[in-house]
Design a protein around this motif. Structure first.
Motif, short mmCIF file in Angstrom:
data_model
loop_
_atom_site.label_atom_id
_atom_site.label_comp_id
_atom_site.label_asym_id
_atom_site.label_seq_id
_atom_site.Cartn_x
_atom_site.Cartn_y
_atom_site.Cartn_z
N HIS A 147 0.82 -1.21 0.00
CA HIS A 147 0.00 0.00 0.00
C HIS A 147 0.86 1.26 0.00
CE1 HIS A 147 0.86 -0.70 4.33
NE2 HIS A 147 0.83 0.63 4.41
N THR A 148 0.19 2.38 -0.28
CA THR A 148 0.76 3.71 -0.10
C THR A 148 -0.27 4.53 0.68
OG1 THR A 148 1.80 5.59 -1.21
CG2 THR A 148 -0.09 4.58 -2.32
N HIS A 149 -0.14 5.88 0.66
CA HIS A 149 -0.98 6.72 1.51
C HIS A 149 -1.40 7.97 0.77
CE1 HIS A 149 2.14 4.48 3.65
NE2 HIS A 149 1.23 4.24 4.58
N SER A 150 -2.66 8.38 0.97
CA SER A 150 -3.12 9.61 0.32
C SER A 150 -2.56 10.84 1.03
CB SER A 150 -4.65 9.67 0.31
OG SER A 150 -5.18 9.81 1.62
N ARG A 151 -2.35 10.72 2.34
CA ARG A 151 -1.78 11.84 3.08
C ARG A 151 -0.69 11.34 4.04
NH1 ARG A 151 -6.40 15.20 5.82
NH2 ARG A 151 -4.58 16.35 6.58
N SER A 152 -1.03 11.12 5.29
CA SER A 152 0.02 10.82 6.27
C SER A 152 -0.42 9.72 7.23
CB SER A 152 0.36 12.09 7.06
OG SER A 152 1.22 11.80 8.14
N GLU A 153 0.51 8.82 7.53
CA GLU A 153 0.28 7.78 8.55
C GLU A 153 1.48 7.75 9.49
OE1 GLU A 153 -0.92 3.08 8.77
OE2 GLU A 153 0.65 3.67 7.38
N LEU A 154 1.22 7.83 10.78
CA LEU A 154 2.27 7.69 11.80
C LEU A 154 2.07 6.36 12.50
CD1 LEU A 154 2.34 11.24 13.45
CD2 LEU A 154 3.48 10.45 11.37
N THR A 155 3.18 5.67 12.76
CA THR A 155 3.13 4.36 13.42
C THR A 155 4.16 4.32 14.54
OG1 THR A 155 2.48 3.28 11.36
CG2 THR A 155 3.36 1.87 13.09
N GLN A 156 3.74 3.84 15.70
CA GLN A 156 4.62 3.64 16.84
C GLN A 156 4.58 2.15 17.20
OE1 GLN A 156 6.77 5.43 18.39
NE2 GLN A 156 7.16 4.29 20.28
N VAL A 157 5.74 1.50 17.19
CA VAL A 157 5.81 0.08 17.52
C VAL A 157 5.79 -0.07 19.04
CG1 VAL A 157 7.09 -2.07 17.27
CG2 VAL A 157 7.15 -0.36 15.43
N LEU A 158 4.80 -0.80 19.53
CA LEU A 158 4.68 -1.04 20.97
C LEU A 158 5.25 -2.38 21.39
CD1 LEU A 158 0.99 0.20 21.51
CD2 LEU A 158 3.12 1.53 21.65
N HIS A 159 5.22 -3.35 20.48
CA HIS A 159 5.64 -4.71 20.82
C HIS A 159 6.03 -5.44 19.54
CE1 HIS A 159 5.52 -8.54 23.05
NE2 HIS A 159 4.90 -9.04 22.01
N GLY A 160 7.11 -6.21 19.59
CA GLY A 160 7.52 -6.97 18.42
C GLY A 160 8.24 -6.12 17.39
N ALA A 161 8.31 -6.63 16.17
CA ALA A 161 9.05 -5.93 15.13
C ALA A 161 8.53 -6.31 13.74
CB ALA A 161 10.54 -6.26 15.22
N PHE A 162 8.71 -5.37 12.79
CA PHE A 162 8.36 -5.65 11.39
C PHE A 162 9.40 -5.02 10.48
CE2 PHE A 162 6.28 -1.52 12.04
CZ PHE A 162 6.58 -0.84 10.86
N HIS A 163 9.45 -5.52 9.26
CA HIS A 163 10.31 -4.96 8.21
C HIS A 163 9.42 -4.64 7.02
CE1 HIS A 163 13.69 -4.19 5.59
NE2 HIS A 163 14.55 -4.51 6.54
N ASP A 164 9.59 -3.46 6.44
CA ASP A 164 8.71 -3.07 5.33
C ASP A 164 9.45 -2.90 4.01
OD1 ASP A 164 10.07 -0.70 5.73
OD2 ASP A 164 8.29 0.56 5.57
N GLY A 165 10.66 -3.45 3.93
CA GLY A 165 11.45 -3.30 2.71
C GLY A 165 12.38 -2.11 2.74
N ARG A 166 12.08 -1.15 3.64
CA ARG A 166 12.96 0.01 3.80
C ARG A 166 13.89 -0.17 4.98
NH1 ARG A 166 9.68 4.78 5.29
NH2 ARG A 166 8.42 3.21 6.35
N ALA A 167 13.32 -0.66 6.11
CA ALA A 167 14.07 -0.75 7.34
C ALA A 167 13.36 -1.69 8.30
CB ALA A 167 14.24 0.63 7.99
#
Length: 219
Positions: A147-167
């Motif tokens: 996906h992408t975004h029409s405007r803005s999305e902020l995300t705060q990781v509270l538990h665990g981890a993910f990788h999105d291809g960037r970092a």
């Protein structure tokens, strides 16, 4: 260790009080757990205070004093009956995980099914019910649709981890994504991931099913 932080633009907007309620809550959730951003925010607040002191005095309208005195002399309004305090409801969390203090007073629904191994919870911000804030709880090895975004999305990781291809984003990490970002967050195989998110605009998923599920969340 926290590797990803809000940029100075977001921190400056937080210091100035110009962020939307949802985005402000996300930045506050990160700052409370990040000593580096706490120091940076204090620095920006000090700079803002110094700039205010250098502004020329503003001339008030001629009737301002009379209006202020009239307000002081006005009889006090009858006190409103206070509703009994309600305990904020929140979904269960994994052992050892706690809620960010920034969510004090906010409530959240029970975990709702979003897809295989995926659940979500709507967060209600009491002072701004229109704020689009939610929790995502994604199982180990699962990934969100591209996906992408029409405007803005902020995300705060509270538990665990993910990788999105960037970092790689782990506990305490913060991410800001907009229309320039096209990604597919995937949770690491080591365990589930829980994130707090605030969306302005829409998350633009590829595929009809993904778009339908995203609309249920308000993404």
């Amino acid at each position: 260790m926290i590797h990803h932080h809000p940029d100075d633009g977001l921190l400056l907007a937080q210091a100035a009080g110009t962020l939307s309620s949802g985005h402000s809550l996300l930045v506050a959730s990160h700052v409370e757990a990040c000593a580096e951003c706490q120091a940076r925010l204090r620095e920006l607040e000090s700079i803002g205070g110094a700039m205010l002191e250098q502004l020329a005095p503003a001339v008030l309208p001629s009737q301002s004093l009379a209006e202020a005195m009239a307000a002081i002399d006005a009889p006090p309004a009858a006190p409103k009956a206070k509703a009994p305090p309600r305990r904020s409801s929140r979904p269960a969390l994994p052992a050892g995980m706690s809620w960010p203090r920034a969510l004090h007073g906010c409530s959240a629904t029970a975990w709702r099914w979003l897809g295989p191994g995926m659940r979500w919870s709507r967060v209600t911000v009491p002072y701004d019910p229109a704020a689009n804030v939610f929790l995502l709880r994604i199982g180990a090895g699962k990934e969100l649709p591209f996906h992408t975004h029409s405007r803005s999305e902020l995300t705060q990781v509270l538990h665990g981890a993910f990788h999105d291809g960037r970092a790689l984003f782990g506990p305490g990490d913060f991410d800001e994504a907009d229309g320039d970002i096209h990604h597919q967050p995937k949770v690491l195989a080591a365990g589930e991931c829980i994130c707090l998110a605030s969306v302005e605009g829409r998350v633009m998923f590829q595929g009809a099913i993904a778009r339908m599920l995203g609309s249920l969340v308000g993404m």
